[in-house]
Design a protein around this motif. Structure first.
Motif, PDB file in Angstrom:
ATOM      1  N   ALA A   5      86.392   7.504  65.885  1.00  0.00           N
ATOM      2  CA  ALA A   5      87.623   8.231  65.565  1.00  0.00           C
ATOM      3  C   ALA A   5      88.187   8.935  66.794  1.00  0.00           C
ATOM      4  CB  ALA A   5      87.356   9.241  64.452  1.00  0.00           C
ATOM      5  N   ILE A   6      87.316   9.527  67.594  1.00  0.00           N
ATOM      6  CA  ILE A   6      87.760  10.236  68.800  1.00  0.00           C
ATOM      7  C   ILE A   6      88.383   9.265  69.792  1.00  0.00           C
ATOM      8  CG2 ILE A   6      86.925  11.462  70.851  1.00  0.00           C
ATOM      9  CD1 ILE A   6      84.812  12.762  68.944  1.00  0.00           C
ATOM     10  N   ILE A   7      87.724   8.152  70.025  1.00  0.00           N
ATOM     11  CA  ILE A   7      88.221   7.174  71.005  1.00  0.00           C
ATOM     12  C   ILE A   7      89.535   6.547  70.540  1.00  0.00           C
ATOM     13  CG2 ILE A   7      87.731   4.940  72.091  1.00  0.00           C
ATOM     14  CD1 ILE A   7      84.781   5.862  72.242  1.00  0.00           C
TER      15      ILE A   7
ATOM     16  N   ASP B  37      92.400   7.761  76.290  1.00  0.00           N
ATOM     17  CA  ASP B  37      92.333   8.089  77.715  1.00  0.00           C
ATOM     18  C   ASP B  37      91.206   9.046  78.070  1.00  0.00           C
ATOM     19  OD1 ASP B  37      93.600  10.219  76.371  1.00  0.00           O
ATOM     20  OD2 ASP B  37      94.565  10.880  78.230  1.00  0.00           O
ATOM     21  N   LEU B  38      90.539   9.635  77.081  1.00  0.00           N
ATOM     22  CA  LEU B  38      89.481  10.578  77.423  1.00  0.00           C
ATOM     23  C   LEU B  38      88.152   9.871  77.635  1.00  0.00           C
ATOM     24  CD1 LEU B  38      87.371  11.284  74.881  1.00  0.00           C
ATOM     25  CD2 LEU B  38      89.318  12.556  74.084  1.00  0.00           C
TER      26      LEU B  38
ATOM     27  N   SER C  69      89.271  14.618  80.707  1.00  0.00           N
ATOM     28  CA  SER C  69      90.604  14.048  80.558  1.00  0.00           C
ATOM     29  C   SER C  69      91.492  14.605  81.663  1.00  0.00           C
ATOM     30  CB  SER C  69      91.176  14.414  79.181  1.00  0.00           C
ATOM     31  OG  SER C  69      92.469  13.886  79.025  1.00  0.00           O
ATOM     32  N   ASN C  70      92.196  13.735  82.345  1.00  0.00           N
ATOM     33  CA  ASN C  70      93.104  14.144  83.427  1.00  0.00           C
ATOM     34  C   ASN C  70      92.424  15.061  84.443  1.00  0.00           C
ATOM     35  OD1 ASN C  70      95.226  12.699  82.217  1.00  0.00           O
ATOM     36  ND2 ASN C  70      95.729  14.446  80.928  1.00  0.00           N
ATOM     37  N   ASN C  71      91.257  14.685  84.897  1.00  0.00           N
ATOM     38  CA  ASN C  71      90.487  15.433  85.906  1.00  0.00           C
ATOM     39  C   ASN C  71      90.110  16.847  85.474  1.00  0.00           C
ATOM     40  OD1 ASN C  71      90.263  13.360  87.774  1.00  0.00           O
ATOM     41  ND2 ASN C  71      92.243  13.835  88.681  1.00  0.00           N
TER      42      ASN C  71
ATOM     43  N   GLN D 277      85.560  20.255  72.454  1.00  0.00           N
ATOM     44  CA  GLN D 277      86.290  20.213  71.190  1.00  0.00           C
ATOM     45  C   GLN D 277      85.260  20.056  70.083  1.00  0.00           C
ATOM     46  OE1 GLN D 277      89.854  20.276  70.311  1.00  0.00           O
ATOM     47  NE2 GLN D 277      88.801  20.629  68.387  1.00  0.00           N
ATOM     48  N   PHE D 278      85.494  20.700  68.964  1.00  0.00           N
ATOM     49  CA  PHE D 278      84.580  20.635  67.830  1.00  0.00           C
ATOM     50  C   PHE D 278      85.257  19.928  66.670  1.00  0.00           C
ATOM     51  CE2 PHE D 278      83.359  24.201  70.437  1.00  0.00           C
ATOM     52  CZ  PHE D 278      81.990  24.035  70.539  1.00  0.00           C
ATOM     53  N   TYR D 279      84.443  19.155  65.929  1.00  0.00           N
ATOM     54  CA  TYR D 279      84.922  18.430  64.754  1.00  0.00           C
ATOM     55  C   TYR D 279      83.971  18.712  63.596  1.00  0.00           C
ATOM     56  CZ  TYR D 279      87.673  15.844  68.161  1.00  0.00           C
ATOM     57  OH  TYR D 279      88.546  15.506  69.156  1.00  0.00           O
TER      58      TYR D 279
END
Length: 176
Positions: free
Chosen positions: A118-120, A125-126, A148-150, A155-157
């Motif tokens: 789900a995350i991907i 891009d992460l 992500s972006n250097n 993040q929590f789910y």
């Protein structure tokens, strides 16, 4: 010729001693972690009916938890969160009694594979650095550490349904 064979034998002996020393050092350094893991598995078996262990994770945020995935006596997949506490000598031990130990059938939540997919799919891009179960603000969650972006983020789910909890925490950017 004899001197050369002796030198080779000494070199091999020293190399074996070096490997042995490295192994002993590694064992010494990781013994506390292995003991915590064993304690968590034992506590999960005693309090949550865990019959077999498949995977373990150590989660440290505001509190320390060991999370154990395995099967129960009915061969159902189960996740068990075991809280740990710090004692005087600096070691972490499971909290006394059954207080704080939480078990959940995997079918009632989101598996590691499901949350990863789900995350991907939502954020192609992460780059996932680490994904592990834990506890955040009293909720049982999947803790994502990603790039992500250097920049790096947490993040929590929610374990229950995979929905995000709050907004991502960005770490100070030290890559530039």
């Amino acid at each position: 010729m004899k001197n050369r064979k002796t030198m080779i034998a000494y070199a091999v002996f020293i190399f074996i001693l070096l490997l042995l020393a490295l192994y002993l050092y590694y064992s010494y350094v990781t013994q506390g972690q292995k003991q915590e893991e064993s304690d968590a598995i034992l506590k999960a078996k005693q309090t949550a009916g865990l019959a077999a262990t498949d995977k373990t994770w150590k989660s440290v945020w505001t509190e320390t938890y060991w999370v154990v995935e395995g099967t129960d006596a009915e061969n159902r997949k189960i996740m068990v969160w075991v809280p740990f506490q710090r004692v005087e000598d600096g070691a972490d031990i499971p909290q006394q009694g059954t207080q704080g130990v939480h078990s959940e059938l995997l079918q009632n939540g989101v598996s590691e594979e499901q949350i990863r997919t789900a995350i991907i799919s939502a954020n192609p891009d992460l780059e996932i650095v680490r994904l592990l179960p834990g506890v955040f603000n009293g909720e049982y969650v999947w803790q994502l550490f990603y790039k992500s972006n250097n920049s790096y983020f947490y993040q929590f789910y929610k374990f229950a349904d995979g929905s995000p909890v709050g907004t991502p925490f960005q770490l100070p950017n030290t890559l530039q």
